[in-house]
Design an enzyme around this catalytic site. Structure first.
Site, PDB file in Angstrom:
ATOM      1  N   HIS A 176       0.817  -1.223   0.000  1.00  0.00           N
ATOM      2  CA  HIS A 176       0.000   0.000   0.000  1.00  0.00           C
ATOM      3  C   HIS A 176       0.849   1.271   0.000  1.00  0.00           C
ATOM      4  O   HIS A 176       0.323   2.375  -0.139  1.00  0.00           O
ATOM      5  CB  HIS A 176      -1.030  -0.020   1.150  1.00  0.00           C
ATOM      6  CG  HIS A 176      -0.518   0.417   2.473  1.00  0.00           C
ATOM      7  ND1 HIS A 176      -0.178  -0.450   3.481  1.00  0.00           N
ATOM      8  CD2 HIS A 176      -0.297   1.652   2.981  1.00  0.00           C
ATOM      9  CE1 HIS A 176       0.216   0.235   4.538  1.00  0.00           C
ATOM     10  NE2 HIS A 176       0.148   1.513   4.261  1.00  0.00           N
ATOM     11  N   ASP A 230      -0.633  -7.335   1.514  1.00  0.00           N
ATOM     12  CA  ASP A 230       0.037  -6.028   1.592  1.00  0.00           C
ATOM     13  C   ASP A 230       1.551  -6.233   1.691  1.00  0.00           C
ATOM     14  O   ASP A 230       2.157  -6.098   2.756  1.00  0.00           O
ATOM     15  CB  ASP A 230      -0.505  -5.262   2.817  1.00  0.00           C
ATOM     16  CG  ASP A 230      -0.122  -3.797   2.774  1.00  0.00           C
ATOM     17  OD1 ASP A 230       0.402  -3.346   1.740  1.00  0.00           O
ATOM     18  OD2 ASP A 230      -0.346  -3.098   3.788  1.00  0.00           O
ATOM     19  N   GLY A 329       3.122   6.292   8.610  1.00  0.00           N
ATOM     20  CA  GLY A 329       4.535   6.530   8.293  1.00  0.00           C
ATOM     21  C   GLY A 329       5.406   5.342   8.655  1.00  0.00           C
ATOM     22  O   GLY A 329       6.513   5.189   8.156  1.00  0.00           O
ATOM     23  N   SER A 331       4.304   2.249   8.215  1.00  0.00           N
ATOM     24  CA  SER A 331       3.898   1.180   7.302  1.00  0.00           C
ATOM     25  C   SER A 331       5.066   0.647   6.505  1.00  0.00           C
ATOM     26  O   SER A 331       5.935   1.414   6.072  1.00  0.00           O
ATOM     27  CB  SER A 331       2.888   1.720   6.293  1.00  0.00           C
ATOM     28  OG  SER A 331       1.652   1.784   6.887  1.00  0.00           O
TER      29      SER A 331
HETATM   30  C1  4AZ Z   1      -0.638   3.725   8.611  1.00  0.00           C
HETATM   31  O1  4AZ Z   1      -1.485   4.547   8.295  1.00  0.00           O
HETATM   32  C2  4AZ Z   1      -0.841   2.924   9.839  1.00  0.00           C
HETATM   33  N1  4AZ Z   1      -1.770   1.322  14.453  1.00  0.00           N
HETATM   34  C3  4AZ Z   1       0.054   1.919  10.158  1.00  0.00           C
HETATM   35  C4  4AZ Z   1      -0.140   1.180  11.299  1.00  0.00           C
HETATM   36  C5  4AZ Z   1      -1.215   1.427  12.114  1.00  0.00           C
HETATM   37  C6  4AZ Z   1      -2.109   2.431  11.811  1.00  0.00           C
HETATM   38  C7  4AZ Z   1      -1.913   3.184  10.663  1.00  0.00           C
HETATM   39  C8  4AZ Z   1      -1.390   0.595  13.346  1.00  0.00           C
HETATM   40  O2  4AZ Z   1       0.374   3.558   7.916  1.00  0.00           O
END
Ligand code: 4AZ
Length: 393
Positions: A176, A230, A329, A331
């Protein structure tokens, strides 16, 4: 009497310093007069991570080295530790403490030596030097040596995602992060390894790469709610056509064997440069890491989320009291778990409802469902069989 007491006290102090703090090679101090900080940097720092003020170097002496010409109290790194340091007084003791700056901030730096023979192999993955230095809300600020597999993925000047170095030329991340899918213009992306802070450059530790190939999982569907599959791979190459060089700041994480599981409640670590406050707008300037525990699949599917949201391709994890979590951020970054003193990549930070919210664990792509996919696209079967994982008898 007062005078004798003072002399006694000073002698004791010097003995302590000599015994505890000064058994290193300090030749750099005297040779380059690094202690004479006047020419070293415009922004001298003389406060440690605990907020204590550094004591002047010339207050101390040991048998071999005299610091009598060094009148300042700026943080220095003469013995090539992970970070500049200085001496502070803690209760009645004189101790070394790290300062909140990088080496680069006190002296000009050289790029890492590019020795192609110094590359991590599948047999040397998952090793690190643990160096956590200071605690901040919802986790700890982490030195990159503690998470040397972490990758910072940039589009132009902006950090978009984290990633994990799994082989010298390959970073595993989340699909993603690339909403353009196959149409993504990889030229606009760069990958940094060995990075402690996103808006600072430490050319001793950091290695910078372009992306020569992007593989987004063919089954990833950006439009569905659950972010199924993902997972994405980035092939990295530097301006000399080389891949990552193994250093204390840059190492690979191991991939566990196919379908390998860990028990519910097992402690793992997540890391990233993402948002560090619930609802905050600020990205962390520094690399942070936190401990999270694996949540049971059953609870995650039935108690916290639904079966549509959480399928067999993900695992869930949450911090103690829901306080530690990944956030925007982060991710693409790693969830690594220690088995037999070796760090294995079990999860890719994927999503979650909000951040560190009660009963909303973080959701992670389950890496051990994708060993064959990784092997097929990297052409590196040896890196995906989990050969460092302890074998069952
Ligand atoms: C994001 O938006 C995201 N709390 C990644 C992890 C989590 C929430 C949002 C987990 O990249």
């Amino acid at each position: 009497m007062k005078c004798i007491l003072r002399i006694l006290l000073l002698t004791c102090t010097l003995c302590f310093i000599e015994a505890v703090s000064f058994n290193h090679d300090f030749s750099l101090f005297t040779d380059k007069c690094i202690l004479d900080g006047s020419k070293e940097s415009k922004n001298e720092v003389s406060v440690t991570v605990s907020g204590r003020i550094c004591l002047p170097w010339n207050s101390f002496q040991n048998r071999n080295h005299s610091f009598s010409n060094c009148y300042h109290n700026y943080c220095r790194n003469p013995d090539k530790r992970i970070q500049p340091w200085c001496i502070v007084r803690r209760r009645n003791r004189y101790v070394r403490e790290y300062c909140d700056i990088t080496d680069r901030e006190i002296k000009p730096s050289n790029p890492p030596k590019s020795d192609p023979s110094k590359q991590d192999r599948e047999s040397s993955c998952g090793e690190r030097h643990l160096n956590r230095i200071t605690k901040i809300i919802g986790g700890s600020r982490s030195m990159v040596e503690s998470q040397p597999w972490i990758a910072a993925i940039f589009k132009g000047d902006g950090l978009i995602c984290g990633g994990t170095l799994i082989a010298p030329c390959w970073v595993l991340t989340a699909a993603h992060c690339f909403p353009g899918g196959k149409k993504t213009q990889i030229k606009r992306y760069s990958v940094f390894l060995g990075k402690n802070a996103i808006n600072e450059t430490d050319s001793i530790k950091e290695q910078q790469f372009n992306v020569s190939k992007l593989v987004v999982h063919e089954g990833f569907d950006y439009t569905t709610e659950n972010f199924n599959n993902d997972i994405a791979l980035l092939k990295i190459v530097d301006s000399n056509g080389k891949c990552a060089v193994k250093t204390n700041s840059v190492r690979t994480a191991c991939i566990p064997p196919f379908q390998q599981m860990l028990p519910t409640g097992f402690y793992c670590e997540i890391a990233g440069y993402g948002r560090h406050q619930k609802g905050g707008f600020e990205y962390s300037r520094y690399l942070k890491q936190a401990q999270v525990r694996l949540v049971s699949q059953n609870d995650c599917q039935n108690k916290y989320y639904s079966k549509d949201e959480v399928n067999k391709n993900v695992l869930c994890a949450a911090g103690r009291d829901w306080e530690e979590d990944a956030c925007q951020g982060d991710s693409g970054g790693p969830l690594v778990c220690e088995v037999n003193n070796t760090m294995f990549l079990f999860g890719i930070i994927s999503w979650g409802k909000e951040c560190s919210k009660k009963f909303n664990p973080g959701v992670y792509t389950k890496v051990t469902n994708y060993n064959n996919w990784i092997s097929m696209h990297t052409g590196l079967p040896k890196y995906t069989v989990g050969s460092r994982y302890p074998q069952k008898d």
